[in-house]
Design a protein around this motif. Sequence first.
Motif, PDB file in Angstrom:
ATOM      1  N   ARG A  11       0.808  -1.232   0.000  1.00  0.00           N
ATOM      2  CA  ARG A  11       0.000   0.000   0.000  1.00  0.00           C
ATOM      3  C   ARG A  11       0.836   1.273   0.000  1.00  0.00           C
ATOM      4  N   LEU A  12       2.143   1.173   0.084  1.00  0.00           N
ATOM      5  CA  LEU A  12       3.011   2.339   0.195  1.00  0.00           C
ATOM      6  C   LEU A  12       3.819   2.554  -1.072  1.00  0.00           C
ATOM      7  N   GLY A  13       4.310   3.784  -1.249  1.00  0.00           N
ATOM      8  CA  GLY A  13       5.167   4.121  -2.377  1.00  0.00           C
ATOM      9  C   GLY A  13       6.514   4.621  -1.919  1.00  0.00           C
ATOM     10  N   THR A  35       8.846   3.416  -6.155  1.00  0.00           N
ATOM     11  CA  THR A  35       7.421   3.077  -6.089  1.00  0.00           C
ATOM     12  C   THR A  35       7.144   1.940  -7.062  1.00  0.00           C
ATOM     13  N   LEU A  36       6.555   0.874  -6.571  1.00  0.00           N
ATOM     14  CA  LEU A  36       6.228  -0.269  -7.415  1.00  0.00           C
ATOM     15  C   LEU A  36       4.962  -0.004  -8.217  1.00  0.00           C
ATOM     16  N   SER A  37       4.839  -0.719  -9.334  1.00  0.00           N
ATOM     17  CA  SER A  37       3.692  -0.553 -10.228  1.00  0.00           C
ATOM     18  C   SER A  37       2.374  -0.775  -9.486  1.00  0.00           C
ATOM     19  N   LYS A  42       1.926   5.587  -9.214  1.00  0.00           N
ATOM     20  CA  LYS A  42       1.751   4.610 -10.293  1.00  0.00           C
ATOM     21  C   LYS A  42       0.428   3.855 -10.143  1.00  0.00           C
ATOM     22  N   ARG A  43      -0.455   4.396  -9.352  1.00  0.00           N
ATOM     23  CA  ARG A  43      -1.759   3.767  -9.129  1.00  0.00           C
ATOM     24  C   ARG A  43      -2.494   3.599 -10.456  1.00  0.00           C
ATOM     25  N   GLY A  44      -3.145   2.453 -10.601  1.00  0.00           N
ATOM     26  CA  GLY A  44      -3.894   2.173 -11.821  1.00  0.00           C
ATOM     27  C   GLY A  44      -3.127   1.337 -12.823  1.00  0.00           C
ATOM     28  N   VAL A  45      -1.817   1.185 -12.620  1.00  0.00           N
ATOM     29  CA  VAL A  45      -1.013   0.339 -13.500  1.00  0.00           C
ATOM     30  C   VAL A  45      -1.225  -1.120 -13.109  1.00  0.00           C
TER      31      VAL A  45
END
Length: 240
Positions: A11-13, A35-37, A42-45
């Motif tokens: 849940r974190l970036g 930040t992971l995809s 990068k939300r929505g990826v």
Amino acid sequence: MVTFVLVAGARLGGWAWDGVVPHLRAAGHDVRPLTLSGLAEKRGVSAGQQTHVRDIVYEVERRESRDVVLVGHSYAGIPVGQAAGRIGDRLRRVVFVDAEVPSDGASFVSVWPDGGAAVTAEIAEHGGFWPTAPAGHYAGHGLTDEQIARIVAGSTPHPGATLTEPAVLARPLEELPATYVLCRLAGPEPSDAVRGLLSGPQWRRADLDTGHWPMFSRPRELADVLLDAAALNGPAARPC
């Protein structure tokens, strides 16, 4: 100069490392909070677990980094542990911060008491995402009300497939130069899997007297642990 690649948990970036980054940079190192995809900016990826592994490997390879210290917190220990085995001699050390460690063929949730059934059901109920946690989830971990509010405000739903897909190890974890950081408020001892790894010659343990989110509760102390861990594999990571 060491390159730290910092990966926060579910849940974190990359923003979660804001309190740690200045201390590492002040010591003269390259620091890349990642930040992971599917999370934060990068939300929505779309993302599965191997997407997250590739995110980390790509961050290392695209800049041709050397002397890399991969740091994975909580969930991020799963993709970080896999990525560490795929970057070859670029790896200096991998640090697991109160993290899960990957087991070949097993998912993040498969080691939970119910085999991940509850989380899998929750993901299905929320359109393929693990929903964010309420403020009460963070109680008892040495966090101030302000720190908890920041975590809650910055969290985003986590791509569910990253939690349920199996890990694929390119290299056995016991072969990796590694440090495990135990946050004692989250539990006085590591898991059986981690204890087994710590019994080998390549792994070391460091303890912090705080909860599961030390990048918020004890950023300076966590930075010191990361610098000390990096120094185990080469010249001192602290400035002279």
